[in-house]
Design a protein around this motif. Sequence first.
Motif, short mmCIF file in Angstrom:
data_model
loop_
_atom_site.label_atom_id
_atom_site.label_comp_id
_atom_site.label_asym_id
_atom_site.label_seq_id
_atom_site.Cartn_x
_atom_site.Cartn_y
_atom_site.Cartn_z
N LEU A 248 -6.11 -32.24 4.96
CA LEU A 248 -6.66 -32.43 6.30
C LEU A 248 -6.09 -31.40 7.28
N LEU A 249 -4.76 -31.22 7.24
CA LEU A 249 -4.15 -30.29 8.18
C LEU A 249 -4.54 -28.85 7.86
N LEU A 250 -4.65 -28.53 6.57
CA LEU A 250 -5.10 -27.19 6.19
C LEU A 250 -6.49 -26.91 6.74
N LEU A 251 -7.37 -27.87 6.62
CA LEU A 251 -8.75 -27.69 7.08
C LEU A 251 -8.82 -27.54 8.59
N GLN A 252 -8.09 -28.38 9.29
CA GLN A 252 -8.11 -28.30 10.75
C GLN A 252 -7.49 -26.99 11.24
N HIS A 253 -6.40 -26.59 10.59
CA HIS A 253 -5.70 -25.38 11.03
C HIS A 253 -6.42 -24.11 10.57
N SER A 254 -7.33 -24.23 9.62
CA SER A 254 -8.05 -23.05 9.12
C SER A 254 -8.88 -22.38 10.23
N ARG A 255 -9.17 -23.12 11.29
CA ARG A 255 -10.01 -22.58 12.37
C ARG A 255 -9.19 -22.09 13.56
N VAL A 256 -7.85 -22.02 13.41
CA VAL A 256 -7.00 -21.77 14.56
C VAL A 256 -7.34 -20.47 15.29
N ASP A 257 -7.64 -19.40 14.56
CA ASP A 257 -7.91 -18.11 15.20
C ASP A 257 -9.25 -18.08 15.93
N ALA A 258 -10.12 -19.02 15.61
CA ALA A 258 -11.45 -19.03 16.23
C ALA A 258 -11.58 -20.07 17.33
N ARG A 259 -10.53 -20.86 17.55
CA ARG A 259 -10.65 -21.99 18.46
C ARG A 259 -10.42 -21.65 19.93
N HIS A 260 -10.01 -20.42 20.23
CA HIS A 260 -9.76 -20.06 21.63
C HIS A 260 -10.30 -18.68 21.93
N ASP A 261 -10.62 -18.45 23.20
CA ASP A 261 -11.13 -17.15 23.60
C ASP A 261 -9.96 -16.26 24.03
N ASP A 262 -10.27 -15.10 24.62
CA ASP A 262 -9.24 -14.12 24.96
C ASP A 262 -8.28 -14.61 26.03
N VAL A 263 -8.68 -15.57 26.84
CA VAL A 263 -7.79 -16.07 27.90
C VAL A 263 -7.15 -17.40 27.54
N GLY A 264 -7.38 -17.86 26.31
CA GLY A 264 -6.72 -19.07 25.84
C GLY A 264 -7.50 -20.36 26.00
N LEU A 266 -10.21 -23.18 25.05
CA LEU A 266 -10.74 -23.66 23.79
C LEU A 266 -12.24 -23.41 23.70
N LEU A 267 -12.67 -23.01 22.51
CA LEU A 267 -14.09 -22.83 22.26
C LEU A 267 -14.63 -24.03 21.49
N PRO A 268 -15.80 -24.54 21.86
CA PRO A 268 -16.38 -25.65 21.09
C PRO A 268 -16.73 -25.20 19.68
N PHE A 269 -16.87 -26.16 18.80
CA PHE A 269 -17.13 -25.89 17.38
C PHE A 269 -18.30 -24.94 17.19
N ALA A 270 -19.38 -25.18 17.91
CA ALA A 270 -20.60 -24.38 17.73
C ALA A 270 -20.42 -22.93 18.16
N THR A 404 -8.08 -36.18 31.95
CA THR A 404 -7.48 -35.12 31.14
C THR A 404 -6.36 -34.45 31.90
N GLU A 405 -5.15 -34.48 31.35
CA GLU A 405 -3.99 -33.89 32.03
C GLU A 405 -3.96 -32.38 31.90
N ASN A 406 -4.41 -31.87 30.74
CA ASN A 406 -4.36 -30.43 30.52
C ASN A 406 -5.31 -29.72 31.48
N SER A 407 -4.78 -28.81 32.28
CA SER A 407 -5.57 -28.22 33.36
C SER A 407 -6.71 -27.35 32.84
N ARG A 408 -6.47 -26.61 31.76
CA ARG A 408 -7.53 -25.75 31.23
C ARG A 408 -8.69 -26.58 30.70
N ARG A 409 -8.38 -27.62 29.94
CA ARG A 409 -9.46 -28.45 29.43
C ARG A 409 -10.16 -29.20 30.56
N ARG A 410 -9.39 -29.59 31.57
CA ARG A 410 -10.00 -30.27 32.71
C ARG A 410 -11.00 -29.35 33.41
#
Length: 422
Positions: A248-264, A266-270, A404-410
Amino acid sequence: MMTALDRVWRGEGAQLVATLARRLGRLDIAEDAAQEAVSLALVRWPRDGTPVNAGAWLMTTAWRRALDLLRREMRRRTVSIDEEAGNAAWGADTGSDGRNSEPAEAALQLADLRRDDDLLTLLLACCHPALTPDARIALTLRHVAGLTAREIAAMFRVTEATLEKRLVRARRRIRDTGIRFAIPDSCTLEQRITDVRLVVYLIFTEGYLSSGAGESLRIALCEEALWLARQLHVQQPDSAECRGLLALLLLQHSRVDARHDDVGDLLPFAAQDRAQWNSAAVDEARALLACSTPDTLGPYQIEAAIALLHATAASSELVPWARIAELYRILLGMTGSVIVAMNGAYAEGRAGAAPAAIDRLDALASIGALVGYAPLYAALADLLERIGERTRAHTNWIEAAKLTENSRRRDQLHQRAERMLE
């Protein structure tokens, strides 16, 4: 801006506390010594410059402070420092002749202090059955994952002061019951393994989608949890659930490089670039799951199977939501978790039953554990947006942002809400 000390502490703080705890047999003193070393660094590093090997500086300083704290405590108890130190402070790591090295020398020999399994031994100590379930999770998140008391308090939905008191009681319990910082035998490990897997999963979850006010994604925390999951698999290679957790953790972490843009952000799955996904990690997870049989299936294997369906879909439009919903129904039967019920309802909505799924999510919003739970409102908003109910979607995106406490996600959630008004 993150300081040099922040970077060192985030990268090595948990290892430092784990090493001290294993050497001293005292988590309370390890924590106090580590904090005193950090306090000293806050004074000296700006004045004298950051040491070339900042982690070694912290370890050496903390070790010396730990010895000072032990001596101070022993004097209060009117016990001979030589006798007590031999029995308590570093007796667990004596050589074959039972003698200990000179403390000052040991403080400088970092290779002798640190061991590869220190974090694992700390994790196992924090998950001792003598501690309450809440205490096990809180201790592990604090000392193994390095989360702040504020972050953990938010997860438990208690005040920071309440959480601090809980941690103090738990550390005192470890001291008073003589819980050892060592890898237990296989029988003892088996008794403890369910709680250990849970806290590793929680550590990864916090890194994967941080609840704090800083970065949305804490890669170091994910990698630490992944390392711990590997160690559990090494310790129990025949455990189907240890394989499932690692997969499970391998699968979730396999997308780590694609999960954020240049400014940090988060990018949605699609929106993720699948070319950036780690195919080797997906293949490793697939091989781990291939060892499972129907009679050994457990919750982590089911969650990993769901993650594998996401990871191997040709595109986000071709994710097999009906199959995922079916797996969530099986998982709900195993766990009874309201979070699983929420995820299952969302999957059914994506599979084509959005109105019924929205009704189910609305009903779940009144259940205690989900009251004020931001992901529930985000799931509702997404399904409402997909069926064109933009006003209701706007309301739920706003509610998710408020919770949501995280300011970027908010900020991202507010942007989704604003699009509903265009």
